[in-house]
Design a protein around this motif. Structure first.
Motif, PDB file in Angstrom:
ATOM      1  N   PRO A  42       0.814  -1.217   0.000  1.00 34.62           N
ATOM      2  CA  PRO A  42       0.000   0.000   0.000  1.00 34.62           C
ATOM      3  C   PRO A  42       0.859   1.284   0.000  1.00 34.62           C
ATOM      4  O   PRO A  42       0.435   2.319  -0.520  1.00 34.62           O
ATOM      5  N   TYR A  51      -3.143   5.286  -5.339  1.00 35.15           N
ATOM      6  CA  TYR A  51      -3.977   4.881  -4.207  1.00 35.15           C
ATOM      7  C   TYR A  51      -5.235   5.749  -4.157  1.00 35.15           C
ATOM      8  O   TYR A  51      -5.165   6.974  -4.254  1.00 35.15           O
ATOM      9  N   THR A  90      -5.048   3.634   6.732  1.00 35.90           N
ATOM     10  CA  THR A  90      -4.529   3.980   5.417  1.00 35.90           C
ATOM     11  C   THR A  90      -4.495   5.497   5.242  1.00 35.90           C
ATOM     12  O   THR A  90      -5.147   6.224   5.972  1.00 35.90           O
ATOM     13  N   ILE A 126      -5.999  -8.000   7.776  1.00 32.83           N
ATOM     14  CA  ILE A 126      -6.596  -8.156   6.436  1.00 32.83           C
ATOM     15  C   ILE A 126      -6.803  -9.642   6.141  1.00 32.83           C
ATOM     16  O   ILE A 126      -7.860 -10.056   5.654  1.00 32.83           O
ATOM     17  N   GLN A 215      -4.088 -11.681  -5.007  1.00 35.97           N
ATOM     18  CA  GLN A 215      -3.741 -10.260  -5.060  1.00 35.97           C
ATOM     19  C   GLN A 215      -3.257  -9.865  -6.447  1.00 35.97           C
ATOM     20  O   GLN A 215      -2.896  -8.736  -6.695  1.00 35.97           O
ATOM     21  N   TYR A 237      -7.833  -9.274  -3.280  1.00 31.08           N
ATOM     22  CA  TYR A 237      -7.598  -8.080  -2.458  1.00 31.08           C
ATOM     23  C   TYR A 237      -6.664  -7.092  -3.151  1.00 31.08           C
ATOM     24  O   TYR A 237      -6.219  -6.127  -2.551  1.00 31.08           O
ATOM     25  N   ASN A 238      -6.391  -7.317  -4.415  1.00 31.04           N
ATOM     26  CA  ASN A 238      -5.787  -6.353  -5.341  1.00 31.04           C
ATOM     27  C   ASN A 238      -5.723  -7.031  -6.696  1.00 31.04           C
ATOM     28  O   ASN A 238      -6.132  -8.193  -6.846  1.00 31.04           O
ATOM     29  N   CYS A 264     -14.315  -9.160  -4.534  1.00 30.37           N
ATOM     30  CA  CYS A 264     -13.239  -8.168  -4.433  1.00 30.37           C
ATOM     31  C   CYS A 264     -13.365  -7.499  -3.072  1.00 30.37           C
ATOM     32  O   CYS A 264     -14.406  -6.898  -2.780  1.00 30.37           O
ATOM     33  N   SER A 266     -11.957  -4.927   0.073  1.00 29.91           N
ATOM     34  CA  SER A 266     -11.122  -3.843   0.586  1.00 29.91           C
ATOM     35  C   SER A 266     -11.453  -3.630   2.057  1.00 29.91           C
ATOM     36  O   SER A 266     -12.629  -3.682   2.455  1.00 29.91           O
ATOM     37  N   TRP A 267     -10.428  -3.368   2.843  1.00 28.87           N
ATOM     38  CA  TRP A 267     -10.610  -3.051   4.266  1.00 28.87           C
ATOM     39  C   TRP A 267     -11.518  -1.830   4.432  1.00 28.87           C
ATOM     40  O   TRP A 267     -12.184  -1.666   5.450  1.00 28.87           O
ATOM     41  N   HIS A 268     -11.567  -0.984   3.389  1.00 29.61           N
ATOM     42  CA  HIS A 268     -12.417   0.221   3.458  1.00 29.61           C
ATOM     43  C   HIS A 268     -13.908  -0.127   3.529  1.00 29.61           C
ATOM     44  O   HIS A 268     -14.723   0.761   3.775  1.00 29.61           O
TER      45      HIS A 268
END
Ligand SMILES: NC(=O)c1ccc[n+]([C@@H]2O[C@H](COP(=O)([O-])OP(=O)(O)OC[C@H]3O[C@@H](n4cnc5c(N)ncnc54)[C@H](OP(=O)(O)O)[C@@H]3O)[C@@H](O)[C@H]2O)c1
Length: 326
Positions: A42, A51, A90, A126, A215, A237-238, A264, A266-268
């Motif tokens: 990241p 990002y 992040t 994660i 990823q 995760y990417n 897909c 994302s931690w977001h």
């Protein structure tokens, strides 16, 4: 204080070591003195300007740091001077000797947690969320992970090992495969040489894996669906290697007899659900305190060598976690 800052997006050369005033904690903030700073992919995304959640320039790099509370701002309760903590969030800011951060980014650490190991906790969080949130409902007996020798890859291997999940680890060289094998992977695939789906099927007696932690994705991604067992899932995760060339929905319909899933993550996803994020964080910190996990440390470099750290990151030369020391 010393910090590694960027004033423009680009390669490792944009990283400058600068002298900045030590910040003071404001309302609801604490000042944390760094003991260790994690280097991860990241940070590359932020440095390169790709990002999604990037702060304005100039900015200090870094998402993960462990250390001690040096001072407590007004209105803060439950955190005390001298307490060991993890700072995880992040958007940069961690490549510095000191950080002022909102308490929402701070996790108290038990004394038993080693502070160099602690900068790997975000990777394990994660990994934990991928297995227990993103892949909830999948009965995982065997899993595949690519980029397996990196920070996230080794966290996934360590977590799966703790859950008695057999892991097939994919990496780009024999050296990396030997490293992850030594670390606990059940089988390895050198994907510079071998076709992943074919090899994974061979290693599972034709059944396939229940879960693929991916990823990379990449142009030939749809071929990799063949490695999945019935009701199997890819949790991405990417997409470091780019997007699939083939139409994904068509490829999944073509394999409908196996009823596969692709998610897909994302931690977001937890940005608006801090309680859920906190549950995942606390579960992982508890396991670290109990000594369940053992993150491999590639090397410890001085913060002043942040640029060199990013050269290693870009060269895919890191096995385990690279740690910067202030
Ligand atoms: N979704 C989320 O919420 C979330 C949160 C944190 C991290 N991440 C993602 O997790 C991934 C891993 O992060 P990390 O810190 O573990 O990275 P890392 O330690 O650098 O490991 C990444 C691995 O990916 C492989 N790779 C293959 N193609 C690559 C390419 N084009 N560029 C770079 N690496 C490539 C490399 O292994 P080989 O040489 O063996 O192929 C490398 O070891 C990143 O993509 C990061 O963005 C996602």
């Amino acid at each position: 204080m010393k910090a590694a800052q960027i004033a423009a997006y680009g390669g490792p050369e944009v990283i400058e070591i600068v002298d900045l005033p030590t910040p003071e904690p404001g309302e609801g903030e604490v000042l944390v003195r760094a003991a260790a700073i994690g280097v991860g992919k990241p940070d590359f995304l932020l440095r390169s300007g790709i990002y999604k959640w990037k702060p304005p320039l100039p900015t200090i790099l870094g998402n993960e740091m462990s250390g001690h509370v040096e001072a407590v701002g007004p209105g803060v309760s439950g955190l005390n001077e001298g307490q060991p903590v993890l700072v995880f969030g992040t958007g940069g800011g961690r490549y510095a000797e000191y950080n002022t951060v909102s308490t929402s980014l701070v996790t108290p650490l038990p004394d038993s947690v080693d502070l160099d190991a602690a900068v790997s906790i975000p990777n394990y969080i994660i990994a934990w969320a991928l297995l227990f949130e993103a892949a909830r409902g999948i009965d995982v007996k065997t899993a595949y992970v690519n980029g397996a020798a990196g920070g996230m890859g080794t966290a996934i291997i360590d977590l799966c090992r703790s859950q008695d999940i057999d892991i097939i680890a994919g990496a780009s060289s024999d050296e990396k495969c030997a490293f992850v094998s030594e670390f606990g992977a059940t089988h390895t695939i050198n994907y510079s040489r071998d076709a992943v789906a074919e090899k994974a099927l061979e290693l599972t007696g034709g059944r396939g894996v229940d879960l693929a932690f991916d990823q990379l994705i990449g142009p030939r991604f749809t071929d990799s669906l063949d490695m999945l067992a019935p009701l199997g899932m890819v949790v991405s995760y990417n997409a470091l290697a780019g997007f699939p060339e083939d139409e994904l929905f068509a490829a999944m319909r073509a394999r409908v007899g196996k009823s596969l899933a692709v998610r897909c993550f994302s931690w977001h996803v937890f940005d608006d659900n801090p309680e859920k994020a906190q549950q995942n964080i606390e579960a992982v910190v508890e396991q670290f305190a109990a000594g369940t996990f053992n993150p491999p440390i590639h090397d410890r470099l001085p913060l002043a060598e942040a640029r060199h750290a990013h050269e290693l990151l870009d060269a895919r030369a890191i096995m385990g976690k690279l740690v910067l020391k202030p």
